[in-house]
Structure formats: C-alpha cells, structure tokens
Design a protein around this motif. Sequence first.
Motif, short mmCIF file in Angstrom:
data_model
loop_
_atom_site.label_atom_id
_atom_site.label_comp_id
_atom_site.label_asym_id
_atom_site.label_seq_id
_atom_site.Cartn_x
_atom_site.Cartn_y
_atom_site.Cartn_z
N THR A 121 -34.00 43.91 39.03
CA THR A 121 -32.75 44.32 39.65
C THR A 121 -32.29 43.19 40.57
O THR A 121 -33.09 42.38 41.02
N THR A 122 -30.99 43.16 40.84
CA THR A 122 -30.46 42.10 41.70
C THR A 122 -29.18 42.56 42.38
O THR A 122 -28.59 43.58 41.99
N GLU A 123 -28.76 41.77 43.37
CA GLU A 123 -27.47 42.00 44.01
C GLU A 123 -26.38 41.68 42.99
O GLU A 123 -26.50 40.72 42.24
N TYR A 124 -25.33 42.47 42.98
CA TYR A 124 -24.29 42.35 41.96
C TYR A 124 -22.92 42.36 42.61
O TYR A 124 -22.56 43.27 43.34
N ASN A 125 -22.16 41.33 42.35
CA ASN A 125 -20.81 41.19 42.88
C ASN A 125 -19.85 42.00 42.00
O ASN A 125 -19.51 41.58 40.91
N VAL A 126 -19.42 43.13 42.50
CA VAL A 126 -18.52 43.99 41.71
C VAL A 126 -17.06 43.69 41.98
O VAL A 126 -16.19 44.24 41.31
N THR A 127 -16.76 42.81 42.94
CA THR A 127 -15.38 42.57 43.30
C THR A 127 -14.73 41.41 42.57
O THR A 127 -13.51 41.32 42.54
N SER A 128 -15.54 40.50 42.00
CA SER A 128 -14.95 39.34 41.33
C SER A 128 -15.89 38.80 40.28
O SER A 128 -17.11 38.78 40.46
N ASP A 129 -15.31 38.35 39.18
CA ASP A 129 -16.09 37.65 38.16
C ASP A 129 -15.87 36.15 38.29
O ASP A 129 -16.33 35.38 37.46
#
Length: 166
Positions: A121-129
């Motif tokens: 599992t990891t931190e995931y940036n959901v606001t920008s690709d």
Amino acid sequence: GLGFGVGTEPLVAVFAARGCQVVATDLDPAHAEADGWTESGAEYAGNLAGLNEAGLCDPGAFADRVTYRHVDMNDLPNDLRGFDFSWSSCAFEHLGTLEAGLTFVERQMETLRPGGVAVHTTEYNVTSDEETVGAGGTVLYRRRDLVGLADRLRRAGYSITLDLAQ
C-alpha cells in the motif's frame, strides 16, 4: 512472509499468530533516527520487542516464528529469497523519490518464490495525475505512476491486480 518497513504495525504478529514464519524488516536504528522515525515512539520498533506489544500472538509462538532484520529498502540484500508472501504498508513512498519506490516494488518481487504474492500500500494523490510530490521524505504516487508500475511488472511476467479505489 517478508515484511518491509514494518515499524510497529500489527501485521507481523497477526501473521505469526496464524502460523506463518515471518522475517520483519526495517531501517537500522541510526538511519531511522536520522530520518525522524524514532521521534514519535510509535512508528519505529527497531527490534522484535515492539512487534507484539498488543499481544496478538502468543509470546512463545511469536518468538519461534518471527525474526527481525535491519534492511534498507533502497538496497535489498540478495539473500532474501524464497518467500511465499511479502508486504509493506505505506512504506515505499518514504524511499526518497517516486522512482526509488517503484524500483523497490520491482526488486522485492525477486524475494518471492514462484507463485508468491506481494501486497503493498502507498500514499496516493487523488487530486492530480500531473502535479505531485516527487521527492523528499514522503512522495505521493499518481494514478499514472501506479499504472506504469503495473505495466512494468506485467512486462516482466508478473500477474498483478492494481486497486486504485479511493
């Protein structure tokens, strides 16, 4: 099983309680202190003693089934091989750069026996690709980074399920 960057997470004791032999790994104490992991007193165990504090595994069984090693996830030892499963819980985003974490995931696949399973599992940036934190103490993986990793692993012959649920 082989756990990477285990800190004080309960998974080590949970797996041991279910009969698994486990090698738990984390940074050596000097690097952990330099990187700030020892400051809270809750994130870094540094040895076996802090991995069963909740009593999730019988102490005798824990002692028989769990070993602890200091391992730098950026430089995996070649003798870690033949495991049925491996995991890390929110650890590979702390390896310095996006690419360092992706390289770790690829490299740790070599620790598994054929048919072995890895879950990370990891931190995931959901606001920008597009925009993200790409270097530092904690990086944020974008959808495109993780899809690219999945593609790299598939090209290397691995079967992968990528879950990007939010």
